[in-house]
Enzyme design. Structure first.
Site, PDB file in Angstrom:
ATOM      1  N   SER A  64     -10.080  -0.376   6.842  1.00 10.30           N
ATOM      2  CA  SER A  64      -9.483  -0.262   5.505  1.00 10.30           C
ATOM      3  C   SER A  64      -8.777  -1.494   4.963  1.00 10.30           C
ATOM      4  CB  SER A  64      -8.503   0.903   5.474  1.00 10.30           C
ATOM      5  OG  SER A  64      -9.224   2.090   5.327  1.00 10.30           O
TER       6      SER A  64
ATOM      7  N   SER B  68      -9.830   1.990   2.645  1.00 13.13           N
ATOM      8  CA  SER B  68      -8.906   2.709   1.802  1.00 13.13           C
ATOM      9  C   SER B  68      -7.880   1.823   1.094  1.00 13.13           C
ATOM     10  CB  SER B  68      -8.179   3.764   2.621  1.00 13.13           C
ATOM     11  OG  SER B  68      -7.358   3.152   3.600  1.00 13.13           O
TER      12      SER B  68
ATOM     13  N   LYS C 228       0.847  -1.197   0.000  1.00 10.07           N
ATOM     14  CA  LYS C 228       0.000   0.000   0.000  1.00 10.07           C
ATOM     15  C   LYS C 228       0.882   1.246   0.000  1.00 10.07           C
ATOM     16  CE  LYS C 228      -3.960   2.015   2.507  1.00 10.07           C
ATOM     17  NZ  LYS C 228      -4.906   1.831   3.638  1.00 10.07           N
TER      18      LYS C 228
HETATM   19  N1  GLN Z   1     -13.148   4.520   5.950  1.00  6.17           N
HETATM   20  C1  GLN Z   1     -12.539   4.914   7.195  1.00  6.17           C
HETATM   21  C2  GLN Z   1     -12.060   6.336   7.094  1.00  6.17           C
HETATM   22  O1  GLN Z   1     -12.249   6.930   6.070  1.00  6.17           O
HETATM   23  C3  GLN Z   1     -11.431   3.972   7.546  1.00  6.17           C
HETATM   24  C4  GLN Z   1     -10.195   4.232   6.830  1.00  6.17           C
HETATM   25  C5  GLN Z   1      -9.070   3.352   7.243  1.00  6.17           C
HETATM   26  O2  GLN Z   1      -9.254   2.332   7.910  1.00  6.17           O
HETATM   27  N2  GLN Z   1      -7.872   3.785   6.905  1.00  6.17           N
HETATM   28  O3  GLN Z   1     -11.497   6.881   8.008  1.00  6.17           O
END
Ligand code: GLN
Length: 447
Positions: free
Chosen positions: A151, A127, A52
């Site tokens: 995410s 994400s 990532k």
């Molecule tokens: N969707 C969540 C956010 O936007 C989680 C994101 C994540 O786990 N990095 O914060």
């Protein structure tokens, strides 16, 4: 050979899937030769892996999918990347994500929209959308993601692959570009549970560079995958099958529970009464931490620097105005507000108190059960563009994953059938702190 296969597959499908931001074929081949001449013969040796793009890689562009880091070439490797090199894996490139890991669809990347390999009109989740899509599309067998509020698990669920968020502190965060430091964890995304266990084994452990990494001995998670779950006690929170969870998702979890019962496990309904406050609590705390963590992107120390600034303050302002996308700015403003004097007690402190209650809910339930099981997400993958203009609906997508980060416990998503529209569904298995071993054992028995 595996590296060749990986690049061939990427050449064939990544034009559609768009999982990778950066590819590094030359360096991947060099790494493969090095691993070979070093005589590395471990189980992960020679395996191509995607990383990532919020995990720093020495000399290999690392952007966090943000314009503010569009020209950032790190001068060191994250601890997880070092550990993987030791194990002999080959980094083929860096994977797309929501900018600074803020989002649930990978539509917040400032570079490109990754598509769900099962249906290119749908999002891969986020994400870590690139990490999940690259594995689902067969571009790489393994990838690393990060999970602050879901995410890893949510995109794994949307893409029909296996994604693990380890216990907070299990894996070093050194070299992970920080979003919300009290919640962030790096974890593996793979095609099956056994691969996942092997990959986690390679990256765990205490790290002098990360004071929140835990001094818990590494375990052979992969040694315990016997298929035997006789006598296992499963808790199913009623909040996880209630309002907002679609009927097909509920049915898929009930059928999974039948399978687990058939293997000798028992399940009972329980309650996590404070989980309904999870999303609100998370967005206060995560945004507060983000507003502080992202202060370092000032145009001086890293990456992009705005031109034509009149003075230092103007340089900060222009760099950040031009470098950050809308969602990142939204979070910085929200977090800065919540931390302001006069509001701190009402918002930030209150959210910390609710976090303690959420954590206690999990501890109370886990006193009498081995694992907690529910869906990973309330619905299958939505369409690209469908909810991007509605941040609150987007935030609600993480309602079932966020409480796990707030509690710090481990959680995995494993494929659990398909929705009517043909897209995959995921089963979430949550365990005791540092008991990834049981989580893997159950996931493997179900798979
Ligand atoms: N969707 C969540 C956010 O936007 C989680 C994101 C994540 O786990 N990095 O914060």
């Amino acid at each position: 050979d595996l590296v060749d296969e990986s690049f061939k597959r990427i050449a064939a499908v990544d034009g559609d899937v768009k999982a990778f931001i950066t590819l590094d074929e030359e360096n991947a081949r060099k790494q493969a030769e090095e691993a070979q001449s070093a005589g590395k013969t471990g189980i992960l040796s020679g395996i191509p892996i995607g990383v990532k793009d919020n995990i720093v890689t020495k000399g290999l562009r690392t952007t966090a999918a943000s314009q503010i880091l569009r020209n950032f070439d790190p001068i060191y490797d994250a601890t997880v990347v070092n550990k993987l090199h030791e194990a002999g894996t080959i980094t083929v490139g860096k994977l797309n994500m929501d900018e600074f890991a803020m989002g649930s669809s990978t539509e917040n990347s400032s570079f490109q929209k990754t598509r769900n390999p099962w249906n290119l009109n749908h999002v891969p989740g986020g994400s870590s959308g690139g990490s999940a899509a690259s594995v689902a599309a067969g571009e790489v067998p393994f990838s690393l993601g990060s999970d602050t509020g879901g995410s890893i698990r949510q995109p794994a669920s949307f893409c029909g692959v296996v994604g693990m968020k380890p216990t907070y502190g299990r894996v070093s965060r050194f070299g992970l570009i920080a979003f919300a430091s009290s919640l962030d964890q790096i974890g593996p995304i793979t095609r099956n549970v056994e691969d996942n266990a092997h990959l986690l084994e390679a990256i765990v452990g205490i790290d002098p560079h990360d004071s929140t990494s835990a001094n818990v001995p590494a375990e052979k998670f992969s040694a315990n995958l016997t298929g035997d779950i006789k006598g296992l006690r499963i808790a199913v929170p009623k909040e996880y099958l209630g309002e907002g969870v679609s009927e097909e998702v509920r049915q898929s979890v009930l059928s999974a529970l039948k399978v687990l019962e058939g293997l000798g496990a028992t399940w009972e309904e329980v309650s996590l009464p404070h989980s309904k406050y999870g999303v609100a609590t998370y967005y206060l705390l995560a945004s507060s931490e983000a507003s502080s963590n992202l202060a370092r992107f000032d145009g001086i120390r890293y990456g992009y620097r705005a031109e034509n600034a009149d003075n230092l303050i103007d340089l900060y302002k222009k760099t950040r105005a031009e470098g950050f996308g809308d969602e990142v700015k939204r979070r910085i403003m929200l977090g800065t507000f919540a931390l302001s004097s006069g509001y701190y007690d009402a918002y930030y402190k209150k959210a910390q108190q609710v976090r303690t209650l959420i954590k206690k809910d999990f501890e109370d339930v886990l006193e009498s059960y081995d694992v907690i099981i529910g869906p990973t997400t309330p619905t299958p993958a939505f369409k690209i563009g469908e909810i991007i203009d509605d941040p609150l609906t987007m935030y609600a997508n993480d309602i079932l994953t966020i409480p796990v980060n707030l509690a710090g416990v481990p959680g995995i998503s494993v494929p659990c059938g398909f929705a009517e529209n043909g897209l995959p569904l995921g089963l979430q298995i949550i365990g005791h702190h540092f008991d990834e071993k049981t989580v893997y054992r159950v996931a493997h028995a179900y798979e």
